[in-house]
Every structure is written in structure tokens, then in C-alpha cells.
Motif scaffolding. Structure first.
Motif, PDB file in Angstrom:
ATOM      1  N   LYS A  17      72.258  65.742  -1.593  1.00 22.71           N
ATOM      2  CA  LYS A  17      71.785  66.386  -0.365  1.00 22.71           C
ATOM      3  C   LYS A  17      71.266  67.786  -0.669  1.00 22.71           C
ATOM      4  CE  LYS A  17      73.322  67.734   4.235  1.00 22.71           C
ATOM      5  NZ  LYS A  17      74.461  67.811   5.157  1.00 22.71           N
ATOM      6  N   ALA A  18      71.964  68.526  -1.500  1.00 17.93           N
ATOM      7  CA  ALA A  18      71.528  69.880  -1.879  1.00 17.93           C
ATOM      8  C   ALA A  18      70.212  69.834  -2.656  1.00 17.93           C
ATOM      9  CB  ALA A  18      72.607  70.572  -2.701  1.00 17.93           C
ATOM     10  N   LEU A  19      70.065  68.845  -3.520  1.00 16.04           N
ATOM     11  CA  LEU A  19      68.828  68.690  -4.290  1.00 16.04           C
ATOM     12  C   LEU A  19      67.657  68.393  -3.358  1.00 16.04           C
ATOM     13  CD1 LEU A  19      67.344  68.481  -6.997  1.00 16.04           C
ATOM     14  CD2 LEU A  19      67.951  66.059  -7.024  1.00 16.04           C
ATOM     15  N   ARG A  20      67.850  67.503  -2.382  1.00 15.71           N
ATOM     16  CA  ARG A  20      66.790  67.197  -1.419  1.00 15.71           C
ATOM     17  C   ARG A  20      66.397  68.438  -0.628  1.00 15.71           C
ATOM     18  NH1 ARG A  20      69.937  62.628  -0.708  1.00 15.71           N
ATOM     19  NH2 ARG A  20      70.844  63.461   1.212  1.00 15.71           N
ATOM     20  N   ALA A  21      67.377  69.245  -0.232  1.00 12.62           N
ATOM     21  CA  ALA A  21      67.091  70.464   0.531  1.00 12.62           C
ATOM     22  C   ALA A  21      66.284  71.450  -0.311  1.00 12.62           C
ATOM     23  CB  ALA A  21      68.394  71.106   0.999  1.00 12.62           C
ATOM     24  N   ARG A  22      66.668  71.621  -1.575  1.00  8.93           N
ATOM     25  CA  ARG A  22      65.911  72.535  -2.453  1.00  8.93           C
ATOM     26  C   ARG A  22      64.492  72.049  -2.659  1.00  8.93           C
ATOM     27  NH1 ARG A  22      70.815  72.471  -5.280  1.00  8.93           N
ATOM     28  NH2 ARG A  22      69.953  71.041  -6.823  1.00  8.93           N
ATOM     29  N   GLN A  23      64.328  70.737  -2.800  1.00 10.19           N
ATOM     30  CA  GLN A  23      62.987  70.175  -2.989  1.00 10.19           C
ATOM     31  C   GLN A  23      62.135  70.355  -1.735  1.00 10.19           C
ATOM     32  OE1 GLN A  23      64.120  66.211  -4.177  1.00 10.19           O
ATOM     33  NE2 GLN A  23      63.874  66.691  -6.360  1.00 10.19           N
ATOM     34  N   GLU A  24      62.727  70.169  -0.562  1.00 11.49           N
ATOM     35  CA  GLU A  24      62.000  70.377   0.703  1.00 11.49           C
ATOM     36  C   GLU A  24      61.532  71.820   0.820  1.00 11.49           C
ATOM     37  OE1 GLU A  24      63.508  68.973   4.514  1.00 11.49           O
ATOM     38  OE2 GLU A  24      64.876  67.681   3.384  1.00 11.49           O
ATOM     39  N   ARG A  25      62.435  72.762   0.505  1.00 14.55           N
ATOM     40  CA  ARG A  25      62.067  74.178   0.586  1.00 14.55           C
ATOM     41  C   ARG A  25      60.974  74.523  -0.412  1.00 14.55           C
ATOM     42  NH1 ARG A  25      67.785  74.724   1.835  1.00 14.55           N
ATOM     43  NH2 ARG A  25      68.296  74.961  -0.368  1.00 14.55           N
ATOM     44  N   ALA A  26      61.042  73.972  -1.621  1.00 24.81           N
ATOM     45  CA  ALA A  26      60.019  74.235  -2.636  1.00 24.81           C
ATOM     46  C   ALA A  26      58.668  73.675  -2.205  1.00 24.81           C
ATOM     47  CB  ALA A  26      60.445  73.641  -3.976  1.00 24.81           C
ATOM     48  N   THR A  27      58.672  72.483  -1.640  1.00 19.76           N
ATOM     49  CA  THR A  27      57.431  71.881  -1.154  1.00 19.76           C
ATOM     50  C   THR A  27      56.835  72.703  -0.028  1.00 19.76           C
ATOM     51  OG1 THR A  27      58.263  69.690  -1.743  1.00 19.76           O
ATOM     52  CG2 THR A  27      56.428  69.767  -0.196  1.00 19.76           C
ATOM     53  N   LEU A  28      57.679  73.166   0.880  1.00 19.64           N
ATOM     54  CA  LEU A  28      57.210  73.991   1.989  1.00 19.64           C
ATOM     55  C   LEU A  28      56.591  75.292   1.480  1.00 19.64           C
ATOM     56  CD1 LEU A  28      57.654  74.399   5.323  1.00 19.64           C
ATOM     57  CD2 LEU A  28      59.033  76.232   4.362  1.00 19.64           C
ATOM     58  N   ASP A  49      64.276  71.208  11.124  1.00 16.35           N
ATOM     59  CA  ASP A  49      64.881  70.803   9.857  1.00 16.35           C
ATOM     60  C   ASP A  49      65.862  71.866   9.376  1.00 16.35           C
ATOM     61  OD1 ASP A  49      65.489  69.859   7.344  1.00 16.35           O
ATOM     62  OD2 ASP A  49      63.406  69.643   6.693  1.00 16.35           O
ATOM     63  N   PRO A  50      67.155  71.540   9.266  1.00 14.98           N
ATOM     64  CA  PRO A  50      68.139  72.540   8.841  1.00 14.98           C
ATOM     65  C   PRO A  50      67.896  73.059   7.421  1.00 14.98           C
ATOM     66  CG  PRO A  50      69.226  70.476   9.472  1.00 14.98           C
ATOM     67  CD  PRO A  50      67.764  70.261   9.604  1.00 14.98           C
ATOM     68  N   ALA A  51      67.357  72.229   6.542  1.00 16.81           N
ATOM     69  CA  ALA A  51      67.101  72.668   5.166  1.00 16.81           C
ATOM     70  C   ALA A  51      66.032  73.763   5.147  1.00 16.81           C
ATOM     71  CB  ALA A  51      66.667  71.492   4.304  1.00 16.81           C
ATOM     72  N   ILE A  52      65.009  73.611   5.970  1.00 18.45           N
ATOM     73  CA  ILE A  52      63.945  74.613   6.054  1.00 18.45           C
ATOM     74  C   ILE A  52      64.454  75.858   6.789  1.00 18.45           C
ATOM     75  CG2 ILE A  52      61.607  75.085   6.901  1.00 18.45           C
ATOM     76  CD1 ILE A  52      61.748  72.993   4.624  1.00 18.45           C
ATOM     77  N   GLY A  53      65.262  75.652   7.805  1.00 20.34           N
ATOM     78  CA  GLY A  53      65.808  76.768   8.568  1.00 20.34           C
ATOM     79  C   GLY A  53      66.665  77.702   7.738  1.00 20.34           C
ATOM     80  N   ARG A  54      67.244  77.183   6.648  1.00 18.06           N
ATOM     81  CA  ARG A  54      68.093  78.014   5.786  1.00 18.06           C
ATOM     82  C   ARG A  54      67.310  78.789   4.729  1.00 18.06           C
ATOM     83  NH1 ARG A  54      71.086  73.316   5.060  1.00 18.06           N
ATOM     84  NH2 ARG A  54      72.442  73.005   6.826  1.00 18.06           N
ATOM     85  N   LEU A  55      65.993  78.634   4.688  1.00 20.27           N
ATOM     86  CA  LEU A  55      65.162  79.361   3.729  1.00 20.27           C
ATOM     87  C   LEU A  55      65.113  80.839   4.114  1.00 20.27           C
ATOM     88  CD1 LEU A  55      63.089  79.339   1.357  1.00 20.27           C
ATOM     89  CD2 LEU A  55      61.343  78.888   3.075  1.00 20.27           C
ATOM     90  N   ARG A  56      65.356  81.711   3.163  1.00 20.31           N
ATOM     91  CA  ARG A  56      65.275  83.140   3.438  1.00 20.31           C
ATOM     92  C   ARG A  56      63.824  83.528   3.694  1.00 20.31           C
ATOM     93  NH1 ARG A  56      69.911  85.852   2.696  1.00 20.31           N
ATOM     94  NH2 ARG A  56      71.463  84.899   1.351  1.00 20.31           N
ATOM     95  N   THR A  57      63.623  84.368   4.690  1.00 21.13           N
ATOM     96  CA  THR A  57      62.277  84.793   5.068  1.00 21.13           C
ATOM     97  C   THR A  57      61.580  85.495   3.914  1.00 21.13           C
ATOM     98  OG1 THR A  57      63.098  85.063   7.328  1.00 21.13           O
ATOM     99  CG2 THR A  57      60.972  86.051   6.819  1.00 21.13           C
ATOM    100  N   VAL A  58      62.308  86.310   3.184  1.00 21.13           N
ATOM    101  CA  VAL A  58      61.708  87.045   2.072  1.00 21.13           C
ATOM    102  C   VAL A  58      61.239  86.080   0.980  1.00 21.13           C
ATOM    103  CG1 VAL A  58      63.843  87.503   0.795  1.00 21.13           C
ATOM    104  CG2 VAL A  58      61.958  89.111   0.656  1.00 21.13           C
ATOM    105  N   ASP A  59      61.934  84.961   0.780  1.00 25.32           N
ATOM    106  CA  ASP A  59      61.519  83.969  -0.214  1.00 25.32           C
ATOM    107  C   ASP A  59      60.210  83.304   0.202  1.00 25.32           C
ATOM    108  OD1 ASP A  59      63.708  84.518  -1.802  1.00 25.32           O
ATOM    109  OD2 ASP A  59      64.909  82.868  -1.000  1.00 25.32           O
ATOM    110  N   LEU A  60      60.049  83.051   1.497  1.00 29.96           N
ATOM    111  CA  LEU A  60      58.797  82.476   1.982  1.00 29.96           C
ATOM    112  C   LEU A  60      57.644  83.450   1.762  1.00 29.96           C
ATOM    113  CD1 LEU A  60      57.421  80.113   3.515  1.00 29.96           C
ATOM    114  CD2 LEU A  60      57.760  81.468   5.588  1.00 29.96           C
ATOM    115  N   LEU A  61      57.886  84.716   2.052  1.00 32.70           N
ATOM    116  CA  LEU A  61      56.833  85.717   1.863  1.00 32.70           C
ATOM    117  C   LEU A  61      56.463  85.853   0.393  1.00 32.70           C
ATOM    118  CD1 LEU A  61      58.006  88.502   4.335  1.00 32.70           C
ATOM    119  CD2 LEU A  61      56.160  86.846   4.653  1.00 32.70           C
ATOM    120  N   GLN A  62      57.449  85.809  -0.480  1.00 32.57           N
ATOM    121  CA  GLN A  62      57.178  85.944  -1.914  1.00 32.57           C
ATOM    122  C   GLN A  62      56.431  84.741  -2.465  1.00 32.57           C
ATOM    123  OE1 GLN A  62      60.858  86.841  -3.886  1.00 32.57           O
ATOM    124  NE2 GLN A  62      60.922  88.932  -3.095  1.00 32.57           N
ATOM    125  N   ALA A  63      56.421  83.636  -1.750  1.00 31.29           N
ATOM    126  CA  ALA A  63      55.676  82.460  -2.194  1.00 31.29           C
ATOM    127  C   ALA A  63      54.175  82.660  -2.015  1.00 31.29           C
ATOM    128  CB  ALA A  63      56.134  81.231  -1.419  1.00 31.29           C
TER     129      ALA A  63
END
Length: 104
Positions: A17-28, A49-63
Motif C-alpha cells: 500500500k505504501a509503495l502504491r501511494a509513493r508511485q501515485e505521488r511520483a506520477t502526479l 485520493d488520500p495518497a495524493i492528499g498527503r503530498l507535501r505542498t513544497v514537494d509538488l512545487l519542487q517538481a
């Protein structure tokens, strides 16, 4: 509070489950960086999606291309967002400020 011991199967399921969440966040993040997704679409997915909701905002910006640690921190400060804030935890005004600041 002590955590209960997980069985081998439960532990394997949690790892998957953790691996799927990390992959979803990376794809996003990749889709957002390639401009396949807008910030509004990212926020819509974070609400569902709870996996996406847990993504830190700063990590999204740095992408984003050309945005590193310093520029992401400056954007967060300009929008009055805590550096530890996650996408799901952003308020309406913070989301609107971030969308206006980024402009996409």
C-alpha cells in the motif's frame, strides 16, 4: 501507546500500500511538471485520493522545472503556507493564492 504486532501478511500488505501511494505521488508530480495537470486538477485529486492528499505542498512545487528548495520556500512564504503543510490541509484562500501565484 504500544502498536500491535502485525502479521507477516499484514506487514506485506502495508508495504504494498505504501509503495502504491509513493508511485501515485511520483506520477502526479511528473504529470504536474510536464504540465499535463493543472494545479486545480491536483487539488481536486488531493480531495479525493488520500495518497495524493498527503503530498507535501513544497514537494509538488519542487517538481516544477526551475523550482528548487529556495524558490519553493519563497512561494510558500508569499502565499502564507507553512512549509510542513500537505495538499489536503490547504485552506481555500491558500489554494487560491497558490493558483494565482503560479498562474496555471
Amino acid at each position: 501507546m504500544a502498536l500491535r504486532q502485525l502479521s507477516v501478511e499484514e506487514r506485506a500488505e502495508a508495504r504494498a500500500k505504501a509503495l502504491r501511494a509513493r508511485q501515485e505521488r511520483a506520477t502526479l508530480k511528473t504529470s504536474f511538471a510536464n504540465r499535463d495537470l493543472s494545479l486545480q486538477e491536483v487539488f481536486a485529486r488531493a480531495d479525493v485520493d488520500p495518497a495524493i492528499g498527503r503530498l507535501r505542498t513544497v514537494d509538488l512545487l519542487q517538481a516544477m522545472p526551475g523550482v528548487g528548495e529556495v524558490r519553493a520556500s519563497a512561494v510558500m512564504e508569499a502565499c502564507e503556507i507553512s512549509p510542513a503543510r500537505r495538499l489536503k490541509g490547504l485552506g481555500r484562500r491558500q489554494r487560491e493564492a497558490l493558483i494565482a501565484y503560479i498562474g496555471r
